[in-house]
Design a protein around this motif. Structure first.
Motif, mmCIF file in Angstrom:
data_model
loop_
_atom_site.group_PDB
_atom_site.id
_atom_site.type_symbol
_atom_site.label_atom_id
_atom_site.label_comp_id
_atom_site.label_asym_id
_atom_site.label_seq_id
_atom_site.Cartn_x
_atom_site.Cartn_y
_atom_site.Cartn_z
ATOM 1 N N ALA A 1 -11.886 -10.727 -5.593
ATOM 2 C CA ALA A 1 -10.994 -9.986 -4.699
ATOM 3 C C ALA A 1 -9.950 -9.232 -5.540
ATOM 4 O O ALA A 1 -9.299 -9.827 -6.409
ATOM 5 C CB ALA A 1 -10.302 -10.933 -3.734
ATOM 6 N N THR A 2 -9.795 -7.937 -5.272
ATOM 7 C CA THR A 2 -8.876 -7.099 -6.035
ATOM 8 C C THR A 2 -7.578 -6.915 -5.263
ATOM 9 O O THR A 2 -7.544 -6.199 -4.253
ATOM 10 C CB THR A 2 -9.508 -5.721 -6.311
ATOM 11 N N PRO A 3 -6.475 -7.528 -5.719
ATOM 12 C CA PRO A 3 -5.205 -7.428 -4.983
ATOM 13 C C PRO A 3 -4.755 -5.993 -4.746
ATOM 14 O O PRO A 3 -4.327 -5.643 -3.643
ATOM 15 C CB PRO A 3 -4.222 -8.174 -5.901
ATOM 16 N N GLY A 4 -4.853 -5.153 -5.784
ATOM 17 C CA GLY A 4 -4.360 -3.789 -5.665
ATOM 18 C C GLY A 4 -4.996 -3.012 -4.528
ATOM 19 O O GLY A 4 -4.325 -2.251 -3.821
ATOM 20 N N LYS A 5 -6.298 -3.190 -4.336
ATOM 21 C CA LYS A 5 -7.005 -2.463 -3.276
ATOM 22 C C LYS A 5 -6.463 -2.839 -1.897
ATOM 23 O O LYS A 5 -6.275 -1.980 -1.030
ATOM 24 C CB LYS A 5 -8.500 -2.764 -3.343
ATOM 25 N N TRP A 6 -6.215 -4.140 -1.693
ATOM 26 C CA TRP A 6 -5.782 -4.592 -0.371
ATOM 27 C C TRP A 6 -4.307 -4.314 -0.128
ATOM 28 O O TRP A 6 -3.912 -4.041 1.014
ATOM 29 C CB TRP A 6 -6.111 -6.076 -0.210
ATOM 30 N N ILE A 7 -3.512 -4.352 -1.176
ATOM 31 C CA ILE A 7 -2.102 -3.971 -1.028
ATOM 32 C C ILE A 7 -2.014 -2.510 -0.594
ATOM 33 O O ILE A 7 -1.256 -2.152 0.311
ATOM 34 C CB ILE A 7 -1.336 -4.196 -2.344
ATOM 35 N N SER A 8 -2.800 -1.642 -1.245
ATOM 36 C CA SER A 8 -2.780 -0.209 -0.937
ATOM 37 C C SER A 8 -3.271 0.102 0.467
ATOM 38 O O SER A 8 -2.857 1.088 1.079
ATOM 39 C CB SER A 8 -3.637 0.558 -1.943
ATOM 40 N N LYS A 9 -4.184 -0.740 0.984
ATOM 41 C CA LYS A 9 -4.698 -0.504 2.335
ATOM 42 C C LYS A 9 -3.610 -0.656 3.395
ATOM 43 O O LYS A 9 -3.611 0.037 4.419
ATOM 44 C CB LYS A 9 -5.853 -1.470 2.635
ATOM 45 N N VAL A 10 -2.673 -1.574 3.142
ATOM 46 C CA VAL A 10 -1.615 -1.839 4.128
ATOM 47 C C VAL A 10 -0.336 -1.080 3.794
ATOM 48 O O VAL A 10 0.306 -0.507 4.676
ATOM 49 C CB VAL A 10 -1.327 -3.358 4.205
ATOM 50 N N ARG A 11 0.016 -1.082 2.517
ATOM 51 C CA ARG A 11 1.244 -0.410 2.071
ATOM 52 C C ARG A 11 0.895 0.994 1.558
ATOM 53 O O ARG A 11 0.502 1.164 0.406
ATOM 54 C CB ARG A 11 1.930 -1.242 0.983
ATOM 55 N N LYS A 12 1.030 2.000 2.405
ATOM 56 C CA LYS A 12 0.646 3.359 2.033
ATOM 57 C C LYS A 12 1.570 3.954 0.965
ATOM 58 O O LYS A 12 1.231 4.972 0.354
ATOM 59 C CB LYS A 12 0.648 4.260 3.280
ATOM 60 N N ASP A 13 2.720 3.308 0.751
ATOM 61 C CA ASP A 13 3.637 3.784 -0.293
ATOM 62 C C ASP A 13 3.296 3.193 -1.653
ATOM 63 O O ASP A 13 3.900 3.565 -2.669
ATOM 64 C CB ASP A 13 5.080 3.414 0.057
ATOM 65 N N MET A 14 2.324 2.269 -1.709
ATOM 66 C CA MET A 14 1.914 1.651 -2.962
ATOM 67 C C MET A 14 0.489 2.097 -3.279
ATOM 68 O O MET A 14 -0.453 1.772 -2.554
ATOM 69 C CB MET A 14 2.006 0.123 -2.878
ATOM 70 N N ILE A 15 0.341 2.850 -4.357
ATOM 71 C CA ILE A 15 -0.931 3.476 -4.697
ATOM 72 C C ILE A 15 -1.561 2.738 -5.873
ATOM 73 O O ILE A 15 -1.057 2.780 -7.000
ATOM 74 C CB ILE A 15 -0.738 4.962 -5.076
ATOM 75 N N TYR A 16 -2.669 2.055 -5.609
ATOM 76 C CA TYR A 16 -3.389 1.334 -6.654
ATOM 77 C C TYR A 16 -4.230 2.295 -7.471
ATOM 78 O O TYR A 16 -5.002 3.085 -6.933
ATOM 79 C CB TYR A 16 -4.274 0.257 -6.026
#
Length: 326
Positions: free
Chosen positions: A179-194
């Motif tokens: 599981a890649t944290p960055g991908k899932w963070i970016s899916k919810v937080r549009k201000d955080m770009i993985y």
């Protein structure tokens, strides 16, 4: 020290790849004088530089002499860009300093920064298979809890973006469960770009900025690790700015026409770091760039924004608050 004809003769006679000690002997100069000579040649348009090769410093040159001098443009004609560089937040460990991360973002907001570049290890990850003691140092466990914590608590500023890569701690979730944290963070937080791992390149105002989260320990000479990384880059692939996380150190310099930064962390010294006598420098860099149309950096203001031991909150994880500025 020399006239122009003498400089020309010296440049012509310097062998490409000669080591610094040999060159010093040939010219009957001290090493520090050789460094000054190289800089004097560069100022006069000679394409010459010093590089690290193995255990030695060697001279690298091309037989090119610029015939025109670069005239600096007026600053008000240039593209003005403000950035913040940060790294190694290690959220979800009891040594996190989310309060300081929030302060850095508040400071960025005051300065008009809307681009934050994070060089990896956003979370502390799960190293418990090889470091069982980490189980007692983290307060959020597993992929779901740690990713949700970042989504809920990482600072948010209206119209600001955080571009980030993953480091070795983030990547433990990939190794443990795919599981890649960055991908899932970016899916919810549009201000955080993985942007990927362990390195990625972003182009801002035609200026190429490479973020990297390398492995290994920090060298005694802080310039060593960024220098060997830059030496490994192809000439046509070099960025204008090179940014390294991972080492929890603060240092900047110029090498092979690349401006480089070692970015400090935003976490307290962990038990692992104490055991290995590793210091954790806490802070961030605020940078103002003045770029021409091609993305060349004409002027740059750098502010190394550091914190000391008195700023550490030993119980940050117990009362952390989410920062949201609309």
């Amino acid at each position: 020290m020399y006239n122009e004809e003498e400089y020309k003769k010296i440049f012509k006679n310097i062998k490409n790849g000669i080591d610094l000690d040999t060159l010093a002997d040939e010219l009957k100069l001290k090493k520090v004088e050789i460094s000054g000579l190289i800089e004097a040649l560069k100022i006069r348009g000679y394409d010459i530089d010093l590089r690290i090769k193995g255990s030695k410093i060697v001279v690298y040159k091309k037989n090119i002499i610029r015939t025109t001098k670069h005239i600096k443009p007026e600053i008000n004609t240039l593209n003005h860009i403000k950035l913040c560089l940060l790294s190694d937040t290690h959220l979800c460990t009891k040594e996190q300093q989310l309060g300081i991360v929030n302060e850095i973002y508040k400071e960025g907001y005051k300065r008009g920064v809307n681009i934050f570049l994070h060089s990896g290890d956003v979370i502390d990850g799960d190293f418990t298979k090889i470091r069982p003691d980490q189980n007692y140092q983290i307060f959020k466990r597993g992929f779901d809890e740690q990713v949700e914590y970042v989504i809920d608590y990482y600072p948010q500023i209206k119209n600001a973006k955080t571009y980030f890569i993953e480091g070795s701690h983030d990547q433990t979730h990939v190794k443990n469960g795919g599981a890649t944290p960055g991908k899932w963070i970016s899916k919810v937080r549009k201000d955080m770009i993985y942007m990927g791992t362990p390195e990625a390149t972003i182009v801002i105002g035609n200026t190429k900025i490479k973020l990297q989260h390398p492995g290994g320990g920090c060298a005694r000479s802080l310039s060593y690790k960024p220098q060997i990384a830059i030496d490994a880059m192809e000439s046509d692939d070099k960025p204008n700015i090179f940014v390294q996380g991972h080492f929890h150190k603060a240092y900047s310099g110029m090498y092979r026409n690349v401006q480089f930064f070692l970015v400090p962390s935003t976490m307290n010294q962990s038990g692992f770091m104490k055991m290995n006598n590793l210091q954790s420098i806490i802070g961030a860099y605020f940078i103002e760039l003045y770029l021409d149309k091609k993305g060349h950096i004409e002027y740059m203001d750098t502010d190394c924004f550091l914190y000391d031991r008195n700023d550490i909150d030993e119980n940050d994880y117990k009362h952390a608050k989410a920062l949201k500025i609309n």
